[in-house]
Design a protein around this motif. Structure first.
Motif, PDB file in Angstrom:
ATOM      1  N   PRO A  63     -34.896 -51.513  -5.649  1.00  0.00           N
ATOM      2  CA  PRO A  63     -34.181 -51.807  -6.888  1.00  0.00           C
ATOM      3  C   PRO A  63     -33.605 -50.578  -7.582  1.00  0.00           C
ATOM      4  O   PRO A  63     -32.568 -50.672  -8.230  1.00  0.00           O
ATOM      5  N   ARG A  64     -34.265 -49.410  -7.466  1.00  0.00           N
ATOM      6  CA  ARG A  64     -33.719 -48.238  -8.146  1.00  0.00           C
ATOM      7  C   ARG A  64     -32.392 -47.827  -7.525  1.00  0.00           C
ATOM      8  O   ARG A  64     -31.444 -47.477  -8.243  1.00  0.00           O
ATOM      9  N   TRP A  65     -32.304 -47.849  -6.213  1.00  0.00           N
ATOM     10  CA  TRP A  65     -31.041 -47.531  -5.533  1.00  0.00           C
ATOM     11  C   TRP A  65     -29.961 -48.520  -5.966  1.00  0.00           C
ATOM     12  O   TRP A  65     -28.836 -48.122  -6.292  1.00  0.00           O
ATOM     13  N   ALA A  66     -30.316 -49.819  -5.978  1.00  0.00           N
ATOM     14  CA  ALA A  66     -29.332 -50.848  -6.323  1.00  0.00           C
ATOM     15  C   ALA A  66     -28.855 -50.697  -7.764  1.00  0.00           C
ATOM     16  O   ALA A  66     -27.657 -50.808  -8.051  1.00  0.00           O
ATOM     17  N   MET A  67     -29.781 -50.448  -8.676  1.00  0.00           N
ATOM     18  CA  MET A  67     -29.392 -50.276 -10.080  1.00  0.00           C
ATOM     19  C   MET A  67     -28.539 -49.024 -10.271  1.00  0.00           C
ATOM     20  O   MET A  67     -27.623 -49.020 -11.103  1.00  0.00           O
ATOM     21  N   SER A  68     -28.816 -47.986  -9.496  1.00  0.00           N
ATOM     22  CA  SER A  68     -28.010 -46.764  -9.588  1.00  0.00           C
ATOM     23  C   SER A  68     -26.587 -47.015  -9.097  1.00  0.00           C
ATOM     24  O   SER A  68     -25.609 -46.561  -9.721  1.00  0.00           O
ATOM     25  N   VAL A  69     -26.455 -47.731  -7.985  1.00  0.00           N
ATOM     26  CA  VAL A  69     -25.128 -48.072  -7.476  1.00  0.00           C
ATOM     27  C   VAL A  69     -24.375 -48.937  -8.481  1.00  0.00           C
ATOM     28  O   VAL A  69     -23.182 -48.738  -8.740  1.00  0.00           O
ATOM     29  N   ALA A  70     -25.089 -49.916  -9.057  1.00  0.00           N
ATOM     30  CA  ALA A  70     -24.463 -50.786 -10.052  1.00  0.00           C
ATOM     31  C   ALA A  70     -23.994 -49.979 -11.256  1.00  0.00           C
ATOM     32  O   ALA A  70     -22.889 -50.204 -11.775  1.00  0.00           O
ATOM     33  N   LEU A  71     -24.804 -49.050 -11.706  1.00  0.00           N
ATOM     34  CA  LEU A  71     -24.443 -48.196 -12.841  1.00  0.00           C
ATOM     35  C   LEU A  71     -23.157 -47.421 -12.553  1.00  0.00           C
ATOM     36  O   LEU A  71     -22.219 -47.421 -13.371  1.00  0.00           O
ATOM     37  N   VAL A  72     -23.110 -46.790 -11.394  1.00  0.00           N
ATOM     38  CA  VAL A  72     -21.944 -45.966 -11.044  1.00  0.00           C
ATOM     39  C   VAL A  72     -20.684 -46.827 -10.936  1.00  0.00           C
ATOM     40  O   VAL A  72     -19.626 -46.489 -11.501  1.00  0.00           O
ATOM     41  N   CYS A  73     -20.781 -47.949 -10.229  1.00  0.00           N
ATOM     42  CA  CYS A  73     -19.589 -48.787 -10.011  1.00  0.00           C
ATOM     43  C   CYS A  73     -19.124 -49.469 -11.293  1.00  0.00           C
ATOM     44  O   CYS A  73     -17.930 -49.465 -11.618  1.00  0.00           O
ATOM     45  N   PHE A  74     -20.073 -50.056 -12.043  1.00  0.00           N
ATOM     46  CA  PHE A  74     -19.685 -50.800 -13.235  1.00  0.00           C
ATOM     47  C   PHE A  74     -19.068 -49.892 -14.289  1.00  0.00           C
ATOM     48  O   PHE A  74     -18.025 -50.206 -14.875  1.00  0.00           O
ATOM     49  N   THR A  75     -19.695 -48.749 -14.538  1.00  0.00           N
ATOM     50  CA  THR A  75     -19.163 -47.844 -15.561  1.00  0.00           C
ATOM     51  C   THR A  75     -17.898 -47.141 -15.077  1.00  0.00           C
ATOM     52  O   THR A  75     -16.984 -46.893 -15.877  1.00  0.00           O
ATOM     53  N   SER A  76     -17.808 -46.834 -13.779  1.00  0.00           N
ATOM     54  CA  SER A  76     -16.574 -46.246 -13.241  1.00  0.00           C
ATOM     55  C   SER A  76     -15.408 -47.217 -13.387  1.00  0.00           C
ATOM     56  O   SER A  76     -14.263 -46.801 -13.625  1.00  0.00           O
ATOM     57  N   GLY A  77     -15.700 -48.510 -13.250  1.00  0.00           N
ATOM     58  CA  GLY A  77     -14.654 -49.508 -13.439  1.00  0.00           C
ATOM     59  C   GLY A  77     -14.053 -49.442 -14.831  1.00  0.00           C
ATOM     60  O   GLY A  77     -12.826 -49.532 -15.003  1.00  0.00           O
ATOM     61  N   PHE A  78     -14.896 -49.241 -15.846  1.00  0.00           N
ATOM     62  CA  PHE A  78     -14.397 -49.100 -17.217  1.00  0.00           C
ATOM     63  C   PHE A  78     -13.569 -47.831 -17.377  1.00  0.00           C
ATOM     64  O   PHE A  78     -12.538 -47.830 -18.066  1.00  0.00           O
ATOM     65  N   LEU A  79     -14.029 -46.749 -16.760  1.00  0.00           N
ATOM     66  CA  LEU A  79     -13.299 -45.488 -16.886  1.00  0.00           C
ATOM     67  C   LEU A  79     -11.932 -45.574 -16.220  1.00  0.00           C
ATOM     68  O   LEU A  79     -10.928 -45.070 -16.747  1.00  0.00           O
ATOM     69  N   LEU A  80     -11.869 -46.223 -15.062  1.00  0.00           N
ATOM     70  CA  LEU A  80     -10.570 -46.418 -14.399  1.00  0.00           C
ATOM     71  C   LEU A  80      -9.680 -47.337 -15.233  1.00  0.00           C
ATOM     72  O   LEU A  80      -8.466 -47.113 -15.331  1.00  0.00           O
ATOM     73  N   ALA A  81     -10.284 -48.376 -15.824  1.00  0.00           N
ATOM     74  CA  ALA A  81      -9.507 -49.273 -16.685  1.00  0.00           C
ATOM     75  C   ALA A  81      -8.983 -48.527 -17.909  1.00  0.00           C
ATOM     76  O   ALA A  81      -7.855 -48.769 -18.363  1.00  0.00           O
ATOM     77  N   ALA A  82      -9.771 -47.606 -18.448  1.00  0.00           N
ATOM     78  CA  ALA A  82      -9.320 -46.797 -19.587  1.00  0.00           C
ATOM     79  C   ALA A  82      -8.113 -45.950 -19.207  1.00  0.00           C
ATOM     80  O   ALA A  82      -7.136 -45.849 -19.963  1.00  0.00           O
ATOM     81  N   LEU A  83      -8.173 -45.363 -18.008  1.00  0.00           N
ATOM     82  CA  LEU A  83      -7.039 -44.576 -17.536  1.00  0.00           C
ATOM     83  C   LEU A  83      -5.811 -45.451 -17.337  1.00  0.00           C
ATOM     84  O   LEU A  83      -4.683 -45.064 -17.687  1.00  0.00           O
ATOM     85  N   GLY A  84      -6.028 -46.656 -16.802  1.00  0.00           N
ATOM     86  CA  GLY A  84      -4.914 -47.576 -16.606  1.00  0.00           C
ATOM     87  C   GLY A  84      -4.271 -48.008 -17.902  1.00  0.00           C
ATOM     88  O   GLY A  84      -3.040 -48.107 -18.011  1.00  0.00           O
ATOM     89  N   ALA A  85      -5.102 -48.276 -18.925  1.00  0.00           N
ATOM     90  CA  ALA A  85      -4.551 -48.675 -20.221  1.00  0.00           C
ATOM     91  C   ALA A  85      -3.789 -47.525 -20.871  1.00  0.00           C
ATOM     92  O   ALA A  85      -2.703 -47.726 -21.439  1.00  0.00           O
TER      93      ALA A  85
END
Length: 456
Positions: A77-99
């Motif tokens: 679960p720690r690996w999975a939560m870490s991957v989720a953290l990186v992908c989910f928050t990176s998605g917001f950062l990319l969306a911020a750049l897109g906006a």
């Protein structure tokens, strides 16, 4: 990455909050509608275009859960939560750049594709671990975590709206809101990464408040996890039970998400021609109530399934759900309280279906690879996430073109939803205990019990 093993005396009640920190974060997806009007205005988008990030996110949730489920089981679960953290928050950062650069494709790619992977991995990350910590109450345990996904919008929706008022609803303001979301959720999800543990040789699902087991199990596997059927993910998808449950989940989600996605305009249309029409603020309040029912159903109904059995509670979701849709179709425009109550019950069943299904899988297939099996099952959500809104919106558009209005826009789609729930009800009735030939060999897992109690 070696899963973090709980030391002696570790409280199993620290695991649900770890899971909840992830699910409350990724549950922001249900608040996407807050961004639709400002995006449409700032980037000159249509309603269909502004829905693309959400739709792609739900599709990627199911696909990433399906393809990443085995990795989640293998790495913990720690690996999975870490991957989720990186992908989910990176998605917001990319969306911020897109906006900020007014590149809408980057918002779709960031929030929908990259963030959607985080949704899927994050959604299934705690399931197997929670079931191993709470074999005595798997419905309650998974319900606590998955409740967060349904309730995430209760936090994210007003928070996002307030930030848009503060920062502005133009492209730069939207970008700043995305940026704040990404950074804030990174911190919050990190709490789950730090807290999560798997049961170890001297810890497990004992009856004590601290969850200390007297009988040791293997690393990461409590002693109780070997009882009952144990089926691998590869074998599970070859059983009729898996596909019956896939149909059950797909039908239940399709019926629920259809009304959730169209909730505000639906209640407005139903009472548009009455002496007391529904205002925009009242419609927004109705949506908030639905979110609360969605959240409450996840913990309430899933906990009830520990007492009455998984099959029985799905009979309620599907049978009573069909009745609720029938009441809306026949009498919904005659009574606002009736319409609201039926919708709230439907959304509680929608949330309860998500929270109960991991425990249903545990009953049928055991804990051996339940996270991977759950991931494969969530492909049903990918289809339902597209199918439910498509049915309601497409039918409403066709009925409007035919000159109908008000409740007449939804009669056909409500009938379709009733039919889908009946199909799901039949599929649930066909579920039987898994044949012992599908169980893993004793060399891989403790001896299987072919006489395990069937799902009730």
């Amino acid at each position: 990455m070696r899963p973090p093993v709980a030391p002696p005396g570790w409280s199993r009640w620290l695991v649900p909050p770890a899971a909840l920190s992830v699910h409350l974060s990724i549950g922001q997806a249900y608040a996407w509608s807050v961004f639709k009007p400002p995006l449409e205005s700032a980037l000159d988008l249509s309603g269909t275009q502004s829905a693309l990030p959400f739709q792609l996110g739900i599709v990627m949730l199911g696909l990433s859960a399906a393809f990443g489920g085995t990795l989640v089981e293998r790495n913990g679960p720690r690996w999975a939560m870490s991957v989720a953290l990186v992908c989910f928050t990176s998605g917001f950062l990319l969306a911020a750049l897109g906006a900020e650069t007014r590149q809408y494709w980057l918002i779709v790619f960031g929030y929908g594709f990259v963030g959607g992977i985080g949704l899927g991995i994050g959604y299934i990350s705690p399931v197997s671990t929670l079931i191993k910590w709470f074999p005595d109450r798997p419905g309650m345990a998974t319900g606590i975590a998955i409740m967060g996904f349904g309730g995430g919008a209760l936090i994210a929706s007003p928070w996002s709206a307030r930030m848009l008022e503060t920062f502005g609803a133009d492209s730069s303001g939207i970008a700043l809101v995305f940026l704040v979301h990404g950074l804030s959720y990174a911190v919050f999800m990190a709490l789950g990464v730090v807290l999560v543990r798997v049961p170890g040789p001297s810890t497990g699902p004992g009856a004590g408040a601290e969850g200390t087991a007297e009988t040791p199990g293997g690393p990461g596997v409590p002693a109780a996890s070997g009882t009952g059927p144990q089926v691998s993910a590869r074998q599970a998808v070859r059983t009729p039970q898996f596909w019956c449950l896939w149909v059950v989940l797909c039908m239940n989600v399709t019926a629920g998400i259809g009304i959730l996605e169209k909730a505000a305009p639906m209640i407005t249309d139903f009472f548009a021609d009455t002496s007391t029409p529904v205002s925009a603020s009242a419609a927004a309040g109705f949506v908030a109530l639905l979110s609360a029912a969605n959240m409450a159903g996840r913990i309430g109904w899933s906990s009830a399934s520990d007492l009455v059995g998984r099959k029985n509670v799905y009979r309620l979701y599907l049978g009573a759900g069909a009745l609720m849709y029938l009441l809306i179709a026949l009498f919904g425009d005659a009574s606002k309280p009736l319409f609201v109550v039926c919708a709230l019950v439907l959304l509680s069943f929608y949330g309860g279906g998500f929270a109960t299904v991991p425990a249903y899988l545990k009953d049928l297939f055991g804990t051996y690879q339940v996270g991977a099996i759950h991931g494969r099952l969530l492909t049903a959500w990918s289809l339902a996430g597209v199918l439910g809104p498509l049915i309601v919106n497409w039918v409403a558009d066709r009925q409007e073109e035919a000159g109908k209005h008000g409740p007449g826009l939804y009669g056909v789609s409500l009938s379709i939803m009733i039919g889908l729930l009946v199909v799901g009800f039949v599929a649930n009735e066909l579920i039987r205990p898994v044949h012992p030939r599908h169980h893993v060999r004793a060399s891989k897992e403790p001896a299987d019990d072919a006489t395990a109690s069937p799902a009730r």
